[in-house]
Design an enzyme around this catalytic site. Structure first.
Site, PDB file in Angstrom:
ATOM      1  N   LYS A  16      -8.614   8.115  -0.427  1.00 17.80           N
ATOM      2  CA  LYS A  16      -8.807   8.060   1.056  1.00 17.80           C
ATOM      3  C   LYS A  16     -10.263   7.541   1.334  1.00 17.80           C
ATOM      4  O   LYS A  16     -11.194   8.009   0.871  1.00 17.80           O
ATOM      5  CB  LYS A  16      -8.375   9.233   1.870  1.00 17.80           C
ATOM      6  N   HIS A  50      -7.294  15.418   1.660  1.00 13.74           N
ATOM      7  CA  HIS A  50      -6.569  14.113   1.444  1.00 13.74           C
ATOM      8  C   HIS A  50      -6.781  13.656  -0.219  1.00 13.74           C
ATOM      9  O   HIS A  50      -7.605  14.359  -0.814  1.00 13.74           O
ATOM     10  CB  HIS A  50      -6.945  13.026   2.458  1.00 13.74           C
ATOM     11  N   ALA A  64      -1.539   5.552  16.552  1.00 11.63           N
ATOM     12  CA  ALA A  64      -1.564   6.966  16.123  1.00 11.63           C
ATOM     13  C   ALA A  64      -2.196   7.289  14.818  1.00 11.63           C
ATOM     14  O   ALA A  64      -1.728   6.648  13.892  1.00 11.63           O
ATOM     15  CB  ALA A  64      -0.067   7.550  16.201  1.00 11.63           C
ATOM     16  N   THR A 102      -6.526   3.995  10.343  1.00 10.06           N
ATOM     17  CA  THR A 102      -7.508   5.227  10.676  1.00 10.06           C
ATOM     18  C   THR A 102      -8.951   4.608  10.403  1.00 10.06           C
ATOM     19  O   THR A 102      -9.108   3.465   9.853  1.00 10.06           O
ATOM     20  CB  THR A 102      -7.312   6.505  10.262  1.00 10.06           C
ATOM     21  N   THR A 138      -6.825  11.838  11.956  1.00 10.43           N
ATOM     22  CA  THR A 138      -6.345  13.102  12.600  1.00 10.43           C
ATOM     23  C   THR A 138      -7.312  14.274  13.075  1.00 10.43           C
ATOM     24  O   THR A 138      -6.988  14.761  13.983  1.00 10.43           O
ATOM     25  CB  THR A 138      -5.146  13.714  11.557  1.00 10.43           C
ATOM     26  N   GLY A 173       0.833  -1.230  -0.117  1.00 12.09           N
ATOM     27  CA  GLY A 173       0.055  -0.040   0.105  1.00 12.09           C
ATOM     28  C   GLY A 173       0.847   1.279   0.051  1.00 12.09           C
ATOM     29  O   GLY A 173       2.163   1.219   0.108  1.00 12.09           O
ATOM     30  N   ASN A 183      -1.692   9.687  13.194  1.00 13.79           N
ATOM     31  CA  ASN A 183      -0.743  10.505  12.347  1.00 13.79           C
ATOM     32  C   ASN A 183       0.622  10.313  13.026  1.00 13.79           C
ATOM     33  O   ASN A 183       0.714  11.094  14.203  1.00 13.79           O
ATOM     34  CB  ASN A 183      -1.384  11.984  12.436  1.00 13.79           C
ATOM     35  N   PHE A 184       1.458   9.992  12.478  1.00 11.85           N
ATOM     36  CA  PHE A 184       2.942   9.809  12.728  1.00 11.85           C
ATOM     37  C   PHE A 184       3.954  10.993  12.622  1.00 11.85           C
ATOM     38  O   PHE A 184       5.015  10.807  12.709  1.00 11.85           O
ATOM     39  CB  PHE A 184       3.400   8.480  12.299  1.00 11.85           C
TER      40      PHE A 184
HETATM   41  N1  LIG Z   1      -1.154   7.346  11.070  1.00 11.62           N
HETATM   42  C1  LIG Z   1      -0.748   7.740  10.020  1.00 11.62           C
HETATM   43  O1  LIG Z   1       0.516   8.548  10.309  1.00 11.62           O
HETATM   44  C2  LIG Z   1      -0.910   7.354   8.716  1.00 11.62           C
HETATM   45  C3  LIG Z   1      -2.179   6.927   8.531  1.00 11.62           C
HETATM   46  N2  LIG Z   1      -2.859   6.250   7.372  1.00 11.62           N
HETATM   47  C4  LIG Z   1      -3.951   5.299   7.538  1.00 11.62           C
HETATM   48  O2  LIG Z   1      -3.317   3.793   7.038  1.00 11.62           O
HETATM   49  C5  LIG Z   1      -4.199   3.337   6.446  1.00 11.62           C
HETATM   50  C6  LIG Z   1      -3.577   2.718   4.977  1.00 11.62           C
HETATM   51  O3  LIG Z   1      -3.476   3.966   4.232  1.00 11.62           O
HETATM   52  P1  LIG Z   1      -2.911   3.705   2.848  1.00 11.62           P
HETATM   53  O4  LIG Z   1      -1.619   2.976   3.009  1.00 11.62           O
HETATM   54  O5  LIG Z   1      -3.010   5.113   2.032  1.00 11.62           O
HETATM   55  O6  LIG Z   1      -3.945   2.859   2.168  1.00 11.62           O
HETATM   56  P2  LIG Z   1      -3.496   1.767   0.937  1.00 11.62           P
HETATM   57  O7  LIG Z   1      -4.867   1.382   0.486  1.00 11.62           O
HETATM   58  O8  LIG Z   1      -2.655   2.382  -0.185  1.00 11.62           O
HETATM   59  O9  LIG Z   1      -2.702   0.413   1.613  1.00 11.62           O
HETATM   60  C7  LIG Z   1      -3.512  -0.551   2.463  1.00 11.62           C
HETATM   61  C8  LIG Z   1      -2.813  -1.777   2.080  1.00 11.62           C
HETATM   62  O10 LIG Z   1      -3.481  -2.855   2.943  1.00 11.62           O
HETATM   63  C9  LIG Z   1      -3.406  -3.796   2.348  1.00 11.62           C
HETATM   64  N3  LIG Z   1      -4.560  -4.618   2.884  1.00 11.62           N
HETATM   65  C10 LIG Z   1      -5.573  -4.725   3.286  1.00 11.62           C
HETATM   66  N4  LIG Z   1      -5.971  -5.441   3.898  1.00 11.62           N
HETATM   67  C11 LIG Z   1      -4.933  -6.501   4.449  1.00 11.62           C
HETATM   68  C12 LIG Z   1      -4.666  -7.509   5.045  1.00 11.62           C
HETATM   69  N5  LIG Z   1      -5.796  -8.271   5.720  1.00 11.62           N
HETATM   70  N6  LIG Z   1      -3.537  -8.227   4.924  1.00 11.62           N
HETATM   71  C13 LIG Z   1      -2.614  -7.436   4.519  1.00 11.62           C
HETATM   72  N7  LIG Z   1      -2.619  -6.283   3.815  1.00 11.62           N
HETATM   73  C14 LIG Z   1      -3.714  -5.911   3.629  1.00 11.62           C
HETATM   74  C15 LIG Z   1      -4.335  -3.444   1.116  1.00 11.62           C
HETATM   75  O11 LIG Z   1      -4.123  -4.452   0.040  1.00 11.62           O
HETATM   76  P3  LIG Z   1      -4.801  -4.388  -1.356  1.00 11.62           P
HETATM   77  O12 LIG Z   1      -4.241  -3.528  -2.278  1.00 11.62           O
HETATM   78  O13 LIG Z   1      -5.007  -5.711  -1.510  1.00 11.62           O
HETATM   79  O14 LIG Z   1      -6.354  -3.569  -0.829  1.00 11.62           O
HETATM   80  C16 LIG Z   1      -3.274  -2.140   0.796  1.00 11.62           C
HETATM   81  O15 LIG Z   1      -2.059  -2.866   0.042  1.00 11.62           O
HETATM   82  C17 LIG Z   1      -5.509   4.093   6.111  1.00 11.62           C
HETATM   83  O16 LIG Z   1      -6.136   3.648   7.377  1.00 11.62           O
HETATM   84  C18 LIG Z   1      -4.854   5.721   6.482  1.00 11.62           C
HETATM   85  O17 LIG Z   1      -5.951   6.249   6.815  1.00 11.62           O
HETATM   86  C19 LIG Z   1      -2.267   6.799   6.211  1.00 11.62           C
HETATM   87  C20 LIG Z   1      -1.024   7.714   6.169  1.00 11.62           C
HETATM   88  C21 LIG Z   1      -0.498   8.197   7.332  1.00 11.62           C
HETATM   89  O1  LIG Z   2      -5.201   8.314   4.542  1.00  8.59           O
HETATM   90  C1  LIG Z   2      -3.991   9.013   4.692  1.00  8.59           C
HETATM   91  O2  LIG Z   2      -3.422   9.202   3.768  1.00  8.59           O
HETATM   92  C2  LIG Z   2      -3.647   9.687   5.813  1.00  8.59           C
HETATM   93  N1  LIG Z   2      -4.388   9.245   6.972  1.00  8.59           N
HETATM   94  C3  LIG Z   2      -4.244   9.702   8.103  1.00  8.59           C
HETATM   95  C4  LIG Z   2      -5.541  10.066   8.893  1.00  8.59           C
HETATM   96  O3  LIG Z   2      -6.656   9.706   8.561  1.00  8.59           O
HETATM   97  O4  LIG Z   2      -5.543  11.330   9.619  1.00  8.59           O
HETATM   98  C5  LIG Z   2      -2.936  10.515   8.563  1.00  8.59           C
HETATM   99  C6  LIG Z   2      -2.656  11.334   7.139  1.00  8.59           C
HETATM  100  O5  LIG Z   2      -3.425  12.514   7.324  1.00  8.59           O
HETATM  101  C7  LIG Z   2      -2.727  10.694   5.780  1.00  8.59           C
END
Ligand SMILES: NC(=O)C1=CN([C@@H]2O[C@H](COP(=O)(O)OP(=O)(O)OC[C@H]3O[C@@H](n4cnc5c(N)ncnc54)[C@H](OP(=O)(O)O)[C@@H]3O)[C@@H](O)[C@H]2O)C=CC1
Ligand SMILES: O=C(O)C1=N[C@H](C(=O)O)C[C@H](O)C1
Length: 255
Positions: A152, A148, A116, A94, A159, A12, A118-119
């Protein structure tokens, strides 16, 4: 000591960044990385394995912590699996509902769990100052706008929800109003919440505080997902030495 990490959601947007961030450090290494349907991919020299093999990979490769950026349901499944295996769990996912969040908290009775929304360290700083701004400006209108990328899933962002909790804890506010349409005059105490989804925006959060004569805007803009990944890896390296319990990113930064 090198901290061994498991990574979920590896292909992802965030999973890729986490692997790259961990690969660039000497205090940790990626013991394994999984995704739902990895199709034989390799990232930074790490072979991405099928998610179905998670339990056996944990048993064989013995990570000290797992970093999860997937979706709420998967994150809860992984938290439970980590609790069964006695491995620390860090999630940036999230969009959890109350039951899912409770399941994460349950896991923290057996293992260290850190969530968290947001990291980015800048967001932690924003969380530290927003309450003070609200306390200093009683009676001011408060609105929150987050922007975003168009893929998303959850809204408002995790956040934004966390910022709203901080705002509400520091002032006398009424209901949250999510967007406005038609006849919708602003009540004195409501907090307006607005979620924009457009293009490839990494993540922006802005709090507007205004009366009729002035306005203050507190803004955080993430320029690159690497900032989230760096914070998540910091958290995983830190949590590897902790006892079972519930932690947040402030605990990591505070040390
Ligand atoms: N806390 C922070 O700082 C941040 C938080 N986030 C949060 O992180 C989460 C992911 O965001 P993002 O990376 O953009 O999303 P993506 O959709 O790009 O990535 C999620 C990944 O997880 C995979 N996935 C889903 N279910 C499973 C499973 N059971 N086992 C293994 N892999 C799985 C998906 O696979 P598939 O492609 O098959 O669907 C995909 O590759 C969101 O909730 C987002 O809001 C995002 C950025 C920063
Ligand atoms: O999905 C995202 O991309 C992000 N998700 C987090 C959130 O839901 O707050 C953090 C960041 O803003 C990026």
């Amino acid at each position: 000591m090198t901290v061994r990490l498991g990574v979920t959601g590896a292909t992802g947007r965030m999973g890729r960044e986490v692997i790259a961030a961990a690969a660039g450090r000497e205090d940790c290494e990626v013991a394994f990385a999984v995704n739902r349907d990895p199709a034989g991919e390799t990232i930074e020299g790490v072979d991405i394995e099928p998610a179905a093999e998670f339990d056996s990979l944990v048993a064989d490769r013995e990570p000290a912590a797992v970093i999860d950026f997937t979706g709420p349901e998967s994150a809860v499944d992984y938290a439970r699996a980590c609790a069964d295996a006695g491995v620390a769990f860090v999630t940036g996912t999230t969009g959890f509902d109350d039951d899912e969040y409770e399941a994460l908290e349950d896991a923290s009775e057996e293992i260290p769990v850190l969530h968290a929304p947001n990291f980015a360290r800048g967001v932690q700083a924003l969380l530290n100052v927003v309450g003070e701004a609200v306390r200093n400006l009683p009676g001011y209108d408060v609105e929150l706008v987050e922007t975003h990328h168009n893929a998303k899933r959850d809204a408002p962002s995790g956040t934004a929800n966390r910022l709203l909790e901080e705002i509400e804890a520091n002032g006398d506010f009424g209901e949250r109003v999510h967007g406005r349409e038609g006849e919708a005059p602003r009540s004195e105490s409501e907090i307006g919440v607005h979620a924009l989804r457009a293009g490839n925006v990494t993540g922006e959060h802005e709090i507007v505080l205004a009366d009729n004569h002035e306005e203050v805007r507190l803004t955080h803009r993430a320029e690159d997902r690497g900032v989230f990944a760096a914070g998540a890896v910091d958290a995983a390296v830190w949590i590897a030495g902790q006892k079972a319990g519930w932690y947040d990113f402030a605990d990591v930064i505070g040390e």
